[in-house]
Design a protein around this motif. Structure first.
Motif, PDB file in Angstrom:
ATOM      1  N   TYR A  11      -4.757   9.180   3.816  1.00 49.95           N
ATOM      2  CA  TYR A  11      -3.734   8.141   3.892  1.00 49.95           C
ATOM      3  C   TYR A  11      -4.146   7.097   4.921  1.00 49.95           C
ATOM      4  N   LEU A  12      -3.853   5.846   4.623  1.00 48.99           N
ATOM      5  CA  LEU A  12      -3.948   4.789   5.621  1.00 48.99           C
ATOM      6  C   LEU A  12      -2.597   4.746   6.321  1.00 48.99           C
ATOM      7  N   TYR A  13      -2.598   4.720   7.649  1.00 52.24           N
ATOM      8  CA  TYR A  13      -1.329   4.702   8.377  1.00 52.24           C
ATOM      9  C   TYR A  13      -1.357   3.616   9.447  1.00 52.24           C
ATOM     10  N   TYR A  14      -0.195   3.072   9.739  1.00 42.76           N
ATOM     11  CA  TYR A  14      -0.083   2.020  10.756  1.00 42.76           C
ATOM     12  C   TYR A  14       1.333   2.031  11.321  1.00 42.76           C
ATOM     13  N   PRO A  15       1.540   1.475  12.519  1.00 44.42           N
ATOM     14  CA  PRO A  15       2.861   1.535  13.165  1.00 44.42           C
ATOM     15  C   PRO A  15       3.940   0.867  12.326  1.00 44.42           C
ATOM     16  N   SER A  16       5.098   1.501  12.241  1.00 47.32           N
ATOM     17  CA  SER A  16       6.175   0.976  11.408  1.00 47.32           C
ATOM     18  C   SER A  16       6.729  -0.338  11.948  1.00 47.32           C
ATOM     19  N   ARG A  17       6.572  -0.579  13.252  1.00 43.55           N
ATOM     20  CA  ARG A  17       7.116  -1.816  13.820  1.00 43.55           C
ATOM     21  C   ARG A  17       6.163  -3.000  13.669  1.00 43.55           C
ATOM     22  N   ARG A  18       4.969  -2.749  13.177  1.00 41.19           N
ATOM     23  CA  ARG A  18       3.988  -3.836  13.052  1.00 41.19           C
ATOM     24  C   ARG A  18       4.125  -4.530  11.706  1.00 41.19           C
ATOM     25  N   GLN A  19       4.220  -5.841  11.742  1.00 40.58           N
ATOM     26  CA  GLN A  19       4.288  -6.633  10.510  1.00 40.58           C
ATOM     27  C   GLN A  19       2.872  -6.895  10.008  1.00 40.58           C
ATOM     28  N   PRO A  20       2.507  -6.392   8.833  1.00 38.78           N
ATOM     29  CA  PRO A  20       1.133  -6.572   8.357  1.00 38.78           C
ATOM     30  C   PRO A  20       0.787  -8.044   8.158  1.00 38.78           C
ATOM     31  N   SER A  21      -0.421  -8.424   8.559  1.00 37.98           N
ATOM     32  CA  SER A  21      -0.906  -9.785   8.330  1.00 37.98           C
ATOM     33  C   SER A  21      -1.309  -9.921   6.871  1.00 37.98           C
ATOM     34  N   PRO A  22      -1.466 -11.151   6.371  1.00 38.91           N
ATOM     35  CA  PRO A  22      -1.927 -11.314   4.987  1.00 38.91           C
ATOM     36  C   PRO A  22      -3.271 -10.631   4.733  1.00 38.91           C
ATOM     37  N   ALA A  23      -4.177 -10.708   5.707  1.00 38.69           N
ATOM     38  CA  ALA A  23      -5.486 -10.070   5.531  1.00 38.69           C
ATOM     39  C   ALA A  23      -5.337  -8.560   5.427  1.00 38.69           C
ATOM     40  N   PHE A  24      -4.506  -7.987   6.289  1.00 40.58           N
ATOM     41  CA  PHE A  24      -4.291  -6.543   6.260  1.00 40.58           C
ATOM     42  C   PHE A  24      -3.619  -6.120   4.958  1.00 40.58           C
ATOM     43  N   SER A  25      -2.680  -6.911   4.486  1.00 39.03           N
ATOM     44  CA  SER A  25      -1.993  -6.600   3.232  1.00 39.03           C
ATOM     45  C   SER A  25      -2.970  -6.570   2.064  1.00 39.03           C
TER      46      SER A  25
END
Length: 296
Positions: free
Chosen positions: A272-286
């Motif tokens: 799984y890819l995981y990341y902090p729930s409070r972080r808003q993904p950037s367009p590049a990350f999305s």
């Protein structure tokens, strides 16, 4: 505090997290003297000591710990807001930092990154290959990759690969000389090739049958911290190995290695890819997230 203190606060956070002026300076791309001067100025302005310094280590004081608790979410929000500005560009841009173990980086992450950077030249990707359980928040990574059973709480997790399966295998020459184990308990009578984990511990071989789980500590002449050497030693007949099935698949297909204990090697949750729930993904990350998302 004034707006011009923001850079000093970010420097303080970097030093506290790295535990070293040298590492923090390299990470930030500044000189150690500039870093030290900035932190002395910040401490002077606050009238508080933020770091305890010794010849061997650096650690936050009580005041420093309290400041870090406030800085973490605030600086992450600033980073996310700045990253979101790339949506105004004609092409997505920005840097994505991901921590992953070697197997997931090679089989899943790199193929997706390969396609992404070829299509979007303004996106930069840093992959940190680390078999340990990296703290992605402390390390300021955008995301990490782990097996489903090792995910942290308070993280958004997206499945990026199929279920996996372990395999125990050995060379035909080894079996001709030492026979085959019928159950995991028989491994105590066999030569097994051990894997040294980043923690320093030896990997315990894990098995499951009909809901019954076993962890077996094995023994043998050889110990490696590299899977490729582990496999090479097994092919040469030095003992049995236990590893993710796709790593051994070509050798199993050719007959260079043969599987045993297959009834004890049941599929388990994959990566799984995981990341902090409070972080808003950037367009590049999305974009990377969608490229990795498992569609099976």
């Amino acid at each position: 505090m004034y707006r011009d203190d923001l850079g000093s606060l970010a420097m303080f956070q970097a030093v506290a997290q790295a535990g070293s002026f040298t590492k923090a300076a390299a990470q930030l791309g500044v000189s150690q003297s500039a870093l030290s001067h900035s932190l002395r100025r910040l401490e002077g302005k606050l009238g508080l000591r933020l770091l305890n310094r010794s010849s061997r280590s650096i650690a936050p004081t009580e005041a420093g710990e309290r400041l870090l608790e406030t800085l973490g979410p605030a600086l992450e929000q600033i980073d996310a807001r700045i990253a979101s500005l790339t949506a105004l560009r004609d092409q997505p841009a920005g840097t994505i930092r991901i921590s992953a173990a070697e197997h997931s980086a090679r089989t899943l992450l790199w193929p997706a990154v390969d396609r992404l950077v070829a299509r979007y030249p303004d996106i930069r990707v840093e992959i940190n290959v680390n078999a340990g359980l990296t703290d992605i928040v402390a390390g300021r990574y955008d995301a990490g990759i782990r097996l489903g059973e090792r995910l942290e709480q308070d993280m958004i997790a997206v499945r990026i690969g199929p279920r996996l399966r372990m395999v125990t295998a050995g060379a035909p020459a080894y079996f001709a000389k030492h026979g085959r184990p019928a159950t995991p308990h028989d491994l105590s009578r066999h030569r097994c090739i051990n894997l040294r984990m980043p923690s320093g511990n030896l990997y315990s071989w894990e098995y499951e049958q009909d809901g019954r789980e076993l962890k077996v500590k094995v023994d043998g002449q050889l110990v490696f911290n590299d899977v490729e050497l582990l496999v090479a030693a097994a092919v040469q007949g030095h003992g049995l190995v236990h590893l993710v099935e796709d790593r051994a698949a070509p050798l199993l297909a050719s007959g260079a290695l043969e599987p045993v204990l297959e009834d004890w090697c049941e599929p388990f949750d994959g990566y799984y890819l995981y990341y902090p729930s409070r972080r808003q993904p950037s367009p590049a990350f999305s974009l990377l997230l969608e490229a990795l998302r498992f569609k099976g």
